[in-house]
Design a protein around this motif. Sequence first.
Motif, PDB file in Angstrom:
ATOM      1  N   LYS A   1       1.609  -4.373  42.223  1.00 10.17           N
ATOM      2  CA  LYS A   1       2.568  -5.458  42.012  1.00 10.17           C
ATOM      3  C   LYS A   1       3.029  -6.048  43.346  1.00 10.17           C
ATOM      4  CE  LYS A   1       4.694  -3.717  37.777  1.00 10.17           C
ATOM      5  NZ  LYS A   1       5.950  -3.188  37.225  1.00 10.17           N
ATOM      6  N   ASP A   2       3.303  -5.168  44.317  1.00 11.71           N
ATOM      7  CA  ASP A   2       3.761  -5.649  45.618  1.00 11.71           C
ATOM      8  C   ASP A   2       2.707  -6.504  46.316  1.00 11.71           C
ATOM      9  OD1 ASP A   2       6.164  -4.390  45.225  1.00 11.71           O
ATOM     10  OD2 ASP A   2       5.738  -2.693  46.555  1.00 11.71           O
ATOM     11  N   VAL A   3       1.451  -6.099  46.236  1.00 10.87           N
ATOM     12  CA  VAL A   3       0.377  -6.885  46.857  1.00 10.87           C
ATOM     13  C   VAL A   3       0.223  -8.215  46.124  1.00 10.87           C
ATOM     14  CG1 VAL A   3      -2.108  -6.995  47.266  1.00 10.87           C
ATOM     15  CG2 VAL A   3      -0.852  -4.915  47.806  1.00 10.87           C
ATOM     16  N   ALA A   4       0.281  -8.198  44.790  1.00 11.06           N
ATOM     17  CA  ALA A   4       0.085  -9.413  44.003  1.00 11.06           C
ATOM     18  C   ALA A   4       1.210 -10.420  44.222  1.00 11.06           C
ATOM     19  CB  ALA A   4      -0.028  -9.070  42.526  1.00 11.06           C
ATOM     20  N   THR A   5       2.448  -9.950  44.383  1.00 10.22           N
ATOM     21  CA  THR A   5       3.576 -10.860  44.553  1.00 10.22           C
ATOM     22  C   THR A   5       3.826 -11.245  46.002  1.00 10.22           C
ATOM     23  OG1 THR A   5       5.133  -9.012  44.669  1.00 10.22           O
ATOM     24  CG2 THR A   5       4.754 -10.003  42.496  1.00 10.22           C
ATOM     25  N   GLY A   6       3.136 -10.585  46.929  1.00  5.22           N
ATOM     26  CA  GLY A   6       3.299 -10.920  48.339  1.00  5.22           C
ATOM     27  C   GLY A   6       4.358 -10.083  49.029  1.00  5.22           C
ATOM     28  N   ALA A   7       4.957  -9.113  48.326  1.00  5.11           N
ATOM     29  CA  ALA A   7       5.966  -8.253  48.942  1.00  5.11           C
ATOM     30  C   ALA A   7       5.330  -7.307  49.950  1.00  5.11           C
ATOM     31  CB  ALA A   7       6.705  -7.456  47.871  1.00  5.11           C
ATOM     32  N   ALA A   8       4.060  -6.995  49.768  1.00  7.37           N
ATOM     33  CA  ALA A   8       3.321  -6.144  50.696  1.00  7.37           C
ATOM     34  C   ALA A   8       2.067  -6.893  51.123  1.00  7.37           C
ATOM     35  CB  ALA A   8       2.943  -4.824  50.022  1.00  7.37           C
TER      36      ALA A   8
END
Length: 149
Positions: free
Chosen positions: A86-93
Motif C-alpha cells: 500500500k505504501d509503495v502504491a500510494t507513494g508513501a514509500a
Amino acid sequence: MNRRELVAAIAAHTEQDAKAVDAVLRGFVDVVGATIKKGDPVAISGFAKFQLRKSPARMARNPATGEPVKVKASTKVRITPLKGLKDVATGAAPAPKLNKAAAPAKKAAPAKKAAPAKKAAPAAKAAPAKKAAPAKKAAAPAKKAAKKA
C-alpha cells in the motif's frame, strides 16, 4: 503486465534463467492455491494476504421491486494488500529500484499499413471546393409550461 512480462522482469532483476523463474512462479501459484483450499491463509509480509472468505446464505431485497430474494452461501478468495504494498502504491514509500533490463518496456504502437496511394487528378479537371454551410444557431431554451400555483 501479464505473466510472460512478469517472468521476464523477475528474471532480468534477479539475473536468473527465465525458465527457472517461471517454474518458481508456477510453484508459488500452486502452493498458495492448495493452502487456501485447505482453509489456511497465506501472508507474505509487506506484500499481500490470501485467504478464503465464506459468506452464509441470507435474505436480500430486489431494489427495483422490494421483493425478498434468497442469496446462496458462497466461498470467495480475498486478497488483501498489506502495508508495504500500500505504501509503495500510494507513494508513501519509494518504489524498489529495478535493474534497467527488469523494468517493463512500454510497447510501441503497431505500425499501420500505408494506404495505397491514389492517383492525383489533373489540376485542370479538379472540381472547385464546395463552400461549407453556415452553422445553425443553437435552439432557444424551452419556456416552462406552467408556473406553480
